[in-house]
Design a protein around this motif. Structure first.
Motif, PDB file in Angstrom:
ATOM      1  N   UNK A 125       0.771  -1.259   0.096  1.00 58.46           N
ATOM      2  CA  UNK A 125       0.104  -0.114   0.019  1.00 58.46           C
ATOM      3  C   UNK A 125       0.810   1.206  -0.010  1.00 58.46           C
TER       4      UNK A 125
ATOM      5  N   UNK B  29      -0.134 -17.868  -1.871  1.00 58.04           N
ATOM      6  CA  UNK B  29       1.009 -17.734  -1.174  1.00 58.04           C
ATOM      7  C   UNK B  29       0.953 -18.855  -0.006  1.00 58.04           C
ATOM      8  N   UNK B  30      -0.124 -19.519   0.174  1.00 60.50           N
ATOM      9  CA  UNK B  30      -0.254 -20.785   1.134  1.00 60.50           C
ATOM     10  C   UNK B  30       0.294 -21.829   0.255  1.00 60.50           C
TER      11      UNK B  30
ATOM     12  N   UNK C  32       7.276 -10.891   2.247  1.00 62.33           N
ATOM     13  CA  UNK C  32       6.789 -10.295   3.748  1.00 62.33           C
ATOM     14  C   UNK C  32       5.523  -9.193   3.472  1.00 62.33           C
ATOM     15  N   UNK C  33       5.982  -8.410   2.494  1.00 56.17           N
ATOM     16  CA  UNK C  33       4.960  -7.211   2.208  1.00 56.17           C
ATOM     17  C   UNK C  33       3.495  -8.033   1.699  1.00 56.17           C
TER      18      UNK C  33
ATOM     19  N   UNK D 144       4.152 -21.520  -0.149  1.00 58.63           N
ATOM     20  CA  UNK D 144       4.830 -21.921   1.223  1.00 58.63           C
ATOM     21  C   UNK D 144       4.676 -23.641   1.262  1.00 58.63           C
TER      22      UNK D 144
ATOM     23  N   UNK E 197       2.694 -11.013   2.313  1.00 58.56           N
ATOM     24  CA  UNK E 197       1.836 -11.798   3.148  1.00 58.56           C
ATOM     25  C   UNK E 197       0.918 -11.018   3.779  1.00 58.56           C
ATOM     26  N   UNK E 198       1.340  -9.483   4.373  1.00 59.56           N
ATOM     27  CA  UNK E 198       0.675  -8.806   5.012  1.00 59.56           C
ATOM     28  C   UNK E 198      -0.691  -8.276   4.053  1.00 59.56           C
TER      29      UNK E 198
ATOM     30  N   UNK F 177      -3.845 -14.784  -0.831  1.00 58.95           N
ATOM     31  CA  UNK F 177      -3.293 -15.552   0.460  1.00 58.95           C
ATOM     32  C   UNK F 177      -3.237 -17.080  -0.022  1.00 58.95           C
TER      33      UNK F 177
ATOM     34  N   UNK G 158      -1.748 -10.250   2.025  1.00 59.84           N
ATOM     35  CA  UNK G 158      -2.982 -11.269   1.978  1.00 59.84           C
ATOM     36  C   UNK G 158      -3.979 -11.087   2.910  1.00 59.84           C
ATOM     37  N   UNK G 159      -3.597 -10.465   4.177  1.00 59.21           N
ATOM     38  CA  UNK G 159      -4.838  -9.876   5.313  1.00 59.21           C
ATOM     39  C   UNK G 159      -5.924  -9.717   4.609  1.00 59.21           C
ATOM     40  N   UNK G 160      -6.092  -8.603   3.679  1.00 59.25           N
ATOM     41  CA  UNK G 160      -7.100  -8.070   2.974  1.00 59.25           C
ATOM     42  C   UNK G 160      -7.281  -8.447   1.649  1.00 59.25           C
TER      43      UNK G 160
END
Lengths: 195, 195
Positions: free
Chosen positions: A28, A125-126, A109-110, A129, A112-113, A122, A115-117
Motif C-alpha cells: 500500500x 501464497x499458502x 513479507x509485504x 509455502x 503476506x501482509x 493468501x 494477504x490479510x485483506x
DNA sequence: ACGTTTATTGTCATATTTGATAATTTACAC
DNA sequence: GTGTAAATTATCAAATATGACAATAAACGT
C-alpha cells in the motif's frame, strides 16, 4: 513497420522498481509516484505499459511466484545432482547471504501482509509455502530414505521456518550472529533424522 | 472542575483500532481515514488525542514493544515457577493458537517492513528480537544446565525462528497442519540438547 | 520524404489523505 | 444557572495519488 518496441525492457524496469518500492514501503505504500521516481520513468509510461495500480500488483505477484519457483527449482535440481550431503548442502545455500535476495524476501513479507485483506493472494501464497516445504522434504527424503515421511515433513517445516524467519529479519540489520545461530539450529534439526 | 477526561479510554480505543489497520494494510496503508472509520471516531478526535500521523506510529511502536515485553515476561515468569518440563511447556504455549494474538503478530510483520525505511525502528526491533531470543535461551538453560551456552543460544534462535514464522504465516489461513509440523520441529530441536 | 507504429511527454480532473484550527457542545463544580 | 475545562463537531487549505487522454517526438520500412 514502425518504431521498435521496448515493451519487454520497460516492463522489466518497472517491475524491478516496483519490487524495490514494495520491499521498502509495503504494497500500500508503493505508490505510483514512488515507482515513477524509483524507475526514472514517468507515471504515464508506467500506466502505458502496465495498466493501473491493480494490474501492477497482479504482475508483481506473478513475477514473485515464478521467480521464486525458478530459484528454488534450480536449487533443488542442483542438490539432486549431488551424490551425498544434499541436506547439509541445502542448509549451506539457504543460509548463505550471498545467495540471499533481500528485495525478494521483503516483497514476500509485504505480500503476506497484503494477504490479510486479499484472500485470493493468501491462497496463492499458502500454496507457495507448501511447495517449498515439499521441496525441502523431498531433498531430505533422498538423504534419509528410511525416515518416515511425516518426520521428514516436520523437519522440512522447521527448516523452512528458521530460514524464512532469518531472511525476513535481515532488514533489521546486523543479523550476522542470529543468522549463524539459525543456520546451526537448522543443521541440528536435520541431524535428528536417522541415516 | 470541568468535564471529565476520557483521554485514557480514547487513547486505548484509537491504538487498538490503529493496530487493526496496520495489521490489515501495513503501516503505510493504515491511513487516518481508515483509522477513523475503524475506531468510529472522527479524524479530528484522533488528532486531538494522538497528534499527527507520526506521533501515532511512535505510540504504536511503544505500545507494541511494551505489550510484547509484558506478554513474554509473564510467559517466562510462569515457566520459571514450574519444577520441570519448562522447555516443552514453553513450546506448548508458543505454538498454541489460543495464546496467539494475530493482530499483534501482523503488527510485528508490518513494523519489520517499515524498518526498511526507518532505521530507528529497525534498531528497536533488533533489540526486541534479541531479548526474546535471550529469554528463550534462559528457559532452556534451566532445563539443560550442563549444555554449553552457545548451544542453548543456537537452539533458542531456532525455536524463535520456527515460532515467528508460523505466526506470521497464520494470516494465509488454513495453517493447522503447518503449525503442528512446526511445533513438532521445535520439540525435536529442543531434544537435541543433552539433559 | 512519407506513412505508420510506438515511445514519450504533457495536461487535466478527480479522489484521497493530511494538517490545522475554529466553532460548538457537554459534563462537572460551585 | 454559571463558569470552566474538556469533548466533540465542523471546515478549510494543501499536499498527494490516481485515472484518463491528448499531443508530441522518435524510429522504422518503404
Amino acid at each position: 513497420m514502425a518504431r521498435p518496441s521496448v515493451k519487454a525492457e520497460r516492463t522489466e524496469e518497472i517491475l524491478v522498481a516496483f519490487e524495490h518500492c514494495v520491499a521498502l514501503y509495503g504494497v500500500e505504500g508503493a505508490t505510483l509516484e514512488r515507482l515513477a521516481s524509483q524507475s526514472g520513468l514517468q507515471r504515464s509510461l508506467v500506466r502505458h505499459y502496465m495498466g493501473n495500480r491493480n494490474d501492477l500488483i497482479i504482475a508483481l505477484v506473478n513475477r514473485f511466484l515464478t521467480q521464486s519457483s525458478v530459484t528454488f527449482g534450480e536449487l533443488f535440481n542442483y542438490l539432486e545432482s549431488l551424490n551425498d550431503d544434499q541436506a547439509l548442502t541445502m542448509i549451506e545455500m539457504l543460509f548463505d547471504t550471498s545467495y540471499m535476495n533481500t528485495t525478494q524476501t521483503a516483497v514476500a513479507s509485504a505480500l503476506i501482509i497484503y494477504s490479510g485483506s486479499h484472500l485470493d493472494i493468501a491462497n496463492l501464497l499458502r500454496i507457495w509455502v507448501q511447495d517449498i516445504e515439499n521441496g525441502i522434504a523431498d531433498v531430505l527424503k533422498k538423504a534419509y530414505e528410511n525416515e518416515p515421511n511425516d518426520n521428514l515433513q516436520d523437519v522440512a517445516a522447521g527448516v523452512l521456518g528458521v530460514y524464512f524467519n532469518v531472511d525476513s529479519l535481515e532488514v533489521l540489520g546486523d543479523m550476522g550472529k542470529f543468522r549463524a545461530r539459525s543456520k546451526r539450529s537448522a543443521v541440528r534439526l536435520i541431524k535428528t533424522l536417522s541415516q
